[in-house]
Design a protein around this motif. Sequence first.
Motif, PDB file in Angstrom:
ATOM      1  N   THR A 149       0.912  -1.148   0.022  1.00 50.51           N
ATOM      2  CA  THR A 149       0.088  -0.378  -0.074  1.00 50.51           C
ATOM      3  C   THR A 149       1.175   1.409   0.096  1.00 50.51           C
ATOM      4  N   ARG A 150       2.145   1.494   0.519  1.00 54.16           N
ATOM      5  CA  ARG A 150       2.704   1.952   0.677  1.00 54.16           C
ATOM      6  C   ARG A 150       3.638   2.426  -1.129  1.00 54.16           C
ATOM      7  N   ALA A 151       4.058   1.563  -1.791  1.00 48.99           N
ATOM      8  CA  ALA A 151       4.240   1.520  -2.631  1.00 48.99           C
ATOM      9  C   ALA A 151       3.212   1.939  -3.930  1.00 48.99           C
TER      10      ALA A 151
ATOM     11  N   ALA B  38       0.580   9.442   0.090  1.00 53.70           N
ATOM     12  CA  ALA B  38       1.018   9.481  -0.838  1.00 53.70           C
ATOM     13  C   ALA B  38       1.707  10.832  -2.147  1.00 53.70           C
ATOM     14  N   GLY B  39       1.302  12.308  -0.320  1.00 52.55           N
ATOM     15  CA  GLY B  39       1.467  13.592  -1.164  1.00 52.55           C
ATOM     16  C   GLY B  39       3.680  12.982  -0.763  1.00 52.55           C
TER      17      GLY B  39
ATOM     18  N   GLN C  61      -4.408   6.000  -0.879  1.00 47.85           N
ATOM     19  CA  GLN C  61      -4.825   7.002   0.115  1.00 47.85           C
ATOM     20  C   GLN C  61      -5.840   5.660   1.291  1.00 47.85           C
ATOM     21  N   SER C  62      -6.504   6.289   2.454  1.00 44.87           N
ATOM     22  CA  SER C  62      -6.386   5.626   3.719  1.00 44.87           C
ATOM     23  C   SER C  62      -7.315   5.144   3.510  1.00 44.87           C
TER      24      SER C  62
ATOM     25  N   LEU D 111       9.062  12.765  -1.592  1.00 43.19           N
ATOM     26  CA  LEU D 111      10.234  11.836  -1.627  1.00 43.19           C
ATOM     27  C   LEU D 111      10.713  11.396  -2.565  1.00 43.19           C
ATOM     28  N   ALA D 112      10.033  11.028  -3.661  1.00 39.99           N
ATOM     29  CA  ALA D 112      10.898   9.753  -5.029  1.00 39.99           C
ATOM     30  C   ALA D 112      11.529  11.510  -5.899  1.00 39.99           C
TER      31      ALA D 112
END
Length: 292
Positions: A70-72, A103-104, A76-77, A109-110
Amino acid sequence: MDETLGTALHRWRDRLSPADVGLTSRPGRRAVGLRREELAELAGLSVDYVVRLEQGRAKSPSAQVVASLTRALQLQSMERDHAYRLAGLLPPQEGTISTHIPAGVQRMLARLGEFPVGVFSVDWNLLTWTPGWAVLMGDPSASAHNERNLARAVFATGSSGLTSWPVLQDGDALKPALVADLRTALVNYPRDRGLSSLVEELRSASAEFARRWDEGSVGPHVSARKTVVHPQVGEVVCDCDVLTVPGCDIRLVVYTVAAGSADAEKLEFLRVTNGVRADGPTPPGLGLFSTP
């Protein structure tokens, strides 16, 4: 046809572009969204396991695997909770610590891959890190999950932090701040068994932690000057800042160096020799969203 975890993963994978997660899109690319290989790398899983999940042949993924996916996928929640239910798991409950990264924050970070940034949950477990963090501090992907907790590293193991090499710290602001954070977290997340177990472990393993805890040690996070003793370039003097994200209990630990300094030259050398470019998306293979 009823939705399964596999069909949902495929749908969520298709809507992300490589640039969304800090990967370089090669010329002539035909795939829509992320490839399975890219999702596997981002989530710290094998390609074969991702294939079996999407095809419905892997039926019972663990909560840790679902959290990594879900992080990758930058869910959303509500989407995250849906993924847990599709996997036959209960979503994270109220009163327990969330490891969800908005996600933001992930998109930010990306695009900041060359900067050393580590993302921690409220109990100071390292959730993810940028390629720049792995270059400066050592790649945490080789460490076991329980070795990625900053409070455990500082108090229980005698380490200077979650690094593969020494970090010399100026001042003593970190330790009281960590104790204060855990004390506040225990009030805010009374049902989190992992957190209560961590506190009890540290009280037993570290006389200093027990003393600070019993004294009600408190302290805010402040900017600190730290020296990373890197095996390739020697000492790198950095400023360390702890940033919080409104609306969620994650911390971003950010290391920066003065522009034009010898430390900046050393950090740039490490970036170049490890393939982390400052002028474009970060390449795959450096564990941007490694599994916890």
